[in-house]
Design a protein around this motif. Structure first.
Motif, mmCIF file in Angstrom:
data_model
loop_
_atom_site.group_PDB
_atom_site.id
_atom_site.type_symbol
_atom_site.label_atom_id
_atom_site.label_comp_id
_atom_site.label_asym_id
_atom_site.label_seq_id
_atom_site.Cartn_x
_atom_site.Cartn_y
_atom_site.Cartn_z
ATOM 1 N N ALA A 128 0.854 -1.188 0.000
ATOM 2 C CA ALA A 128 0.000 0.000 0.000
ATOM 3 C C ALA A 128 0.891 1.241 0.000
ATOM 4 O O ALA A 128 2.042 1.199 0.448
ATOM 5 C CB ALA A 128 -0.903 -0.003 1.230
ATOM 6 N N THR B 145 -6.521 -0.359 5.637
ATOM 7 C CA THR B 145 -6.147 -1.538 4.847
ATOM 8 C C THR B 145 -6.882 -2.770 5.352
ATOM 9 O O THR B 145 -7.621 -2.710 6.325
ATOM 10 C CB THR B 145 -4.638 -1.855 4.950
ATOM 11 N N ARG C 83 -11.575 -5.097 6.463
ATOM 12 C CA ARG C 83 -10.992 -3.762 6.335
ATOM 13 C C ARG C 83 -10.995 -3.089 7.698
ATOM 14 O O ARG C 83 -11.912 -3.261 8.489
ATOM 15 C CB ARG C 83 -11.791 -2.910 5.341
ATOM 16 N N GLY D 26 1.252 -3.396 5.136
ATOM 17 C CA GLY D 26 0.307 -3.247 4.024
ATOM 18 C C GLY D 26 -0.906 -4.129 4.219
ATOM 19 O O GLY D 26 -1.274 -4.469 5.339
ATOM 20 N N GLU D 27 -1.496 -4.537 3.093
ATOM 21 C CA GLU D 27 -2.715 -5.339 3.168
ATOM 22 C C GLU D 27 -2.415 -6.789 3.484
ATOM 23 O O GLU D 27 -1.515 -7.386 2.879
ATOM 24 C CB GLU D 27 -3.422 -5.306 1.814
ATOM 25 N N LEU E 174 3.880 -1.371 3.561
ATOM 26 C CA LEU E 174 3.253 -0.051 3.448
ATOM 27 C C LEU E 174 4.357 0.961 3.116
ATOM 28 O O LEU E 174 5.376 1.006 3.795
ATOM 29 C CB LEU E 174 2.581 0.319 4.773
#
Ligand SMILES: [Zn+2]
Ligand SMILES: [Zn+2]
Length: 375
Positions: free
Chosen positions: A114, A137, A208, A233-234, A245
């Motif tokens: 991300a 995320t 999320r 990140g995700e 990230l």
């Protein structure tokens, strides 16, 4: 992509060896295949074991702390199971879909990276800062811990493909029978179906979430640079390892200083008289007030350098400079007395005669005139 091995074991960065061992033992007790027959527990066990191996080997841990992945052979996506990783490598390849060209592919896949921009003032990029950042995320679903199955239920073998992940069809053509395989449409090639999806994540294994994280901005960063936060990140589908990230630095323009790499520049304007007589200016630098000595006879366009008042060098020691550009202003709207004084000054300096202007121009005008008159 580097995995957040600390996060996998649930220990803080900088955890001691015994803290890491304790966290690993506790997780291994719950996840070991001999104790926990669930297929996702086996995958988690491999992941936890890998994190343990990464953090207890000093050389591997050094790579982790530098933001790298000691098991990443650099062979592109899913390149786990590099040299020195032994038998576990094959399992990890299958786990992350790396080399799994045959058989069912894993429901679990690595998460995406991300990118989030962050706006910083000049003094924050120069001196560094700690900023709170809101991150939106996908995180691991805690209800099913990524398995996607409702609590108390398990994924089941897909009836369409009997768990193979692919279905075959036979066609008759010129060359006889042609057998072709394609991913099973029922289970999307995973060989497993989830009869009762987790109510929290609808079977995706992740949800999320908005969270606030602290970003440490190192001193000396520049506009456009990115800070990598490993594993922030995700989270991937099926609770796969999180991507990274990236925080992209956007430096707001400063009212006084402009930046050129590690150097800062600013402009000061001086009245003609001060430039001629010399003076001391008080300059507000990023480090506070500094006295700036203007020597008598300073010209417009002159520069003065305040050493080590710029931005720190990111990849070296020391700091850049602050370069002050002097601009001398010519007085306008003279009152009669000022004009009289300036004329007297001009007369005293012999600057009131046209000849003296010519000399000031290095004789250019007289040479032009001479050429014009054919001399
Ligand atoms: Zn869930
Ligand atoms: Zn299937």
């Amino acid at each position: 992509m580097a995995t957040d091995y600390y996060g996998v074991l649930g220990v803080a960065h900088g955890a001691s060896d015994s803290e890491i061992k304790r966290a690993y033992r506790k997780l291994a007790r719950d996840l070991h295949p001999d104790v926990n027959p669930a297929p996702e527990a086996k995958a988690r066990f491999q992941e936890v074991t890998r994190a343990y191996e990464a953090l207890t080997d000093p050389e591997k841990r050094r790579i982790v702390d530098l933001g790298g992945d000691p098991f990443d052979s650099g062979g592109g996506a899913g390149g786990f199971g590099g040299p020195g990783f032994g038998g576990l490598g094959d399992i990890m390849d299958a786990f992350f879909g790396g080399a799994a060209t045959r058989g069912p592919r894993s429901r679990t896949r690595a998460g995406r990276d991300a990118l989030i921009p962050i706006e910083l003032e000049l003094d924050e990029t120069v001196f560094g800062a700690v900023k709170d950042l809101t991150v939106d995320t996908a995180i691991l679903c805690t209800t099913c811990t990524g398995s996607g199955a409702a609590p108390g239920t398990h994924a089941a073998t897909c009836a369409t493909c009997s768990g193979r992940g692919e279905v075959q069809s036979v066609q008759r053509g010129f060359l006889g029978q042609v057998v072709s395989s394609r991913p099973c449409p029922t289970c999307a090639g995973t060989g497993q179906v989830i009869p009762e999806p987790c109510p929290q994540c609808a079977g995706d294994g992740r949800v999320r979430s908005r969270r606030t994280i602290q970003v440490k901005v190192p001193a000396g960063v520049e506009d456009g640079m990115r800070i990598r936060l490993t594993g922030q990140g995700e989270v991937g589908p099926g609770g796969g390892p999180a991507g990274d990230l990236y925080v992209e630095i956007h430096e707001r323009p400063h009212a006084v200083f402009t930046r050129d790499g590690e150097d800062l520049h600013c402009r000061v304007t001086l009245p003609m008289t001060a430039a001629a007589l010399g003076t001391t200016l008080s300059l507000k630098t990023l480090d506070g007030e500094e006295d700036l000595d203007i020597k008598p006879g300073t010209q417009s366009g002159a520069t003065m350098t305040l050493r080590a008042h710029g931005a720190p060098r990111l990849r070296a020691t020391g700091r850049g400079n602050l370069v002050v550009h002097v601009e001398v202003t010519t007085p306008t709207r003279l009152d009669p007395e000022q004009e009289k004084l300036l004329r007297e000054l001009a007369a005293l300096r012999g600057e009131d005669q046209p000849e003296s202007h010519r000399e000031a121009q290095g004789g250019l005008f007289s040479r032009v005139r001479d050429a014009f008159n054919g001399r």
